[in-house]
Structure formats: C-alpha cells, structure tokens
Design a protein around this motif. Sequence first.
Motif: not given
Length: 447
Positions: A224-233
Amino acid sequence: MKNTKFSYLAIIFFHALLALIIFVMPFLSKIYALLIPIVGLSIVIRNRNKNNEVIFVSAYLVGVEVFLRMTGGNFNNEYVKFLVIFFMIIGMLYNNFSIRSFLYVIFLLLLIPGILVATSNENFDFDLKKAVVFNLSGSWCLAIASIYMFQKRLLFSELQNVLIAIGLPIISTVIYLFLYNPSVRDVVTGTQSNFETSGGFGPNQVSTILGLGMFIFFSQLIFFSKSKKEIILNAILLIFISYRAIATFSRGGVITGAVMIFCFLVLLYAFSNGKGRKKITVVFVLAGILGVSIFSYTSFQTYGLIEKRYANKDARGRDKKDRLGGREAVIDTDLKLFLDNPVLGIGVGMGKENRKESLGQAVAAHNEISRLFSEHGLLGIFSFLILLFVPFVLYVNNRQHLYFFSFFLFWLLTINHAAMRIAAPSFVYALCLLSVRVKIPEKKENG
C-alpha cells in the motif's frame, strides 16, 4: 488521492506528536485512555456500525494498550480487553452474528468448571476474583471477538486499514521509547530482557506489540505504498520499530514478527505466477538484507550483547542453562499438575499458587497452552482444540485471506511466550475468522 496521502502523513505525525506530549505531561495518558472509547463509541453510534466500525475502534485499542500501560494511562491491566469485549457486543447488537460461531460459546462454557474447581479449593488464601479476571480475560476477549468477526465480510484493503488502526498507536509507542531511552548503549549491561529500553514496562509485552508492528508496516510497505514518499516513510517506520523491538532483548515478539513476514512472503510466492514470483524473490532478498542490517546495527549499539542474547548466552559468553528464560520450569510444573489432575484441572489461578511450593515463588504462567491444561484439565485441551482447528475449517473457503497464516502464527507463538497478558493475540486470532476478498465481487445481473 492527494488528500488521502496527506491524511496518512498527518495521522502519523499526530501520533508521533502525541508521544512527545504525553512524555512531557504524563497525566494526559489517562485522558487519552478515556477519550478513545468515548470517541470510538460516538463513531459507532453515528454510523450504526454499517462499516464494522467496532472492529476499527477495537483495533486501535489493541494497538494503544502497551503505550497506555507504559505511560500510566490504563485504569487497570484488563482495561483494553474489556473495552474490546464491550465494542464487540455493541457490534453484535447492530449487526447480529453468525449462528455457526456457537463453537466459541462452547469454548467459553468449557472454562466455567475451572472457576468452580478454584472456588472449592480451601487450601489457598488468595483473591479468586482477581485470579479469574487475570487468567481468563484474554480468553473472554478472544471468544467474544471471534463470535462477532466469524465470517464477517471485509475487503483486503479494509483489513489493511484495520492493521493500520493497530499500527498508528505503535508509532506513538516507538517514539516514546526513543524519548524515554535515547541511547540504547548507555543502559545495556547484560543479556537479560531490558526494562530501560522498553519504556520502563514489561519487555515481553513491548516486544510483542512491536513485533506485530514490524509485520504491519512491512505489509503496508509492500502492498500500500503508492508513492516514493510513502515507500520511504513506511520503510523508516519498519526500521525504527524493528530496531527498538530487538533492543528490548525480549526475543519472542521479534521472532514472531519475523515469522509472520516470512510466512506472508511464502504464501504470496505460492499463489503468484512466474512474473510475480520473481518480484517476491527480490522482496525476500531485500527483506533479508534489511533484517541483517538492522540486527547488525543493534549488535553494534549493544556491544554485541544482543547476539549473545539470541545465542542464549550470558554477558560473558557462557551458555545459559535454560533456553526460555525460566519458562521451562513453569511449563514442566503445569504438565505435572495436569497429570495429577487430568479431568478438571486444579482450577483457575491455582497454577500460580502451586508454583509457590514447587518453585519457591508465585510465578504466573507465560504459556497459555500449558496453563489451560493444568488449570482446566481435559476441558482445557478441548477448548484449545476448538481454537486450533476452527480457523482452518473456515480458511478452506477463504483463500483470499492473505494474512491468515501470519495472524494465526502470531496468536499461537505469542500465547507460548507471553500468554494473553495483552489483548493483541486475542484480537488478531479473531481476525483469522474474517471472510476476506481481495476485490469487490461483481454484482449479478437481475432476472
């Protein structure tokens, strides 16, 4: 979509800030503990539980329990368990429940003779009411939650939101741990479970909830990480939670979290096609590298003591006599008590009293299975068999429940090292019984 992302980031920031505020003003923890059920109940009533709001409120309570207990917010040790029971009953009043969940009613009935046996025992002077609540509140919570969630339909994305509801307070927990003990190196002196790195609370319970947090944010990272920011977070959250879980020096929760992740990836691999299996293989490798890196960093921070802890050695590198932190003696005592009282057992709470004589001190059981056998006898075995087999009967027609085995193993492993001290194993077990669908089924044409 942007609003959704902002909301996720904002809620995470709120829970990080909450940890800071309560660290500075501890008395707010009790206010927080009061507000959660009040706000939760208002949400349930306003929506008439149309979207199974009671599950989400209960999930949040499960995630926040350890945080409340380490910050003095809990009004008693069973506070969250009874709140979960309360919300599950509210859910039943709104949505009813499946008649096929009657086996969990039988499970509850099988526990009653153990209470009666304890009341008839005049050889020990102890608070029976307190002993019954302490030993059976976890079982009550499990049974009531299971009755409500039995074959309740949820989409896989909704189930993930349930996990996030558990995970958000875990963020507060790990931030509080960093505030309470910024430097692990300064407080680690041996290989025993460490209360300083556990926020001054029981390392076993902290490790358990952080191990569950490892799985939650790993699954959030993968699915459920849909963006690079969410992946990093989500990657940062996974790393920090894993590091502080290992730093508790309590192995049970960490090993359980790792097993959940491994089992989840194996299941994904088994159900994937060729292209999907290649991606999962890459995830396997990356997860392995990440795990080794986190453990190596923790080893550096603890002067290599964490390696000795997992190798079952003391600070000087000598092998310890017991491998389970003294739990072998407790389990051995429970088995002897069962053999001496095989039919009805010795009664609820009597195991702890009997250990005063055999071990020289009143030690509470850390293993729920051996406690069921010793205190409930054959009825305890039958009750455990219900818990063991019913989920698998449901899983036969519930193959889209991708978290099933991970949830089941969390329950089974946790009750073996931490009994049912907190609500998490009871609630996660009940999640096994949900009817989960990855996609919304297509509507049938009328006529």
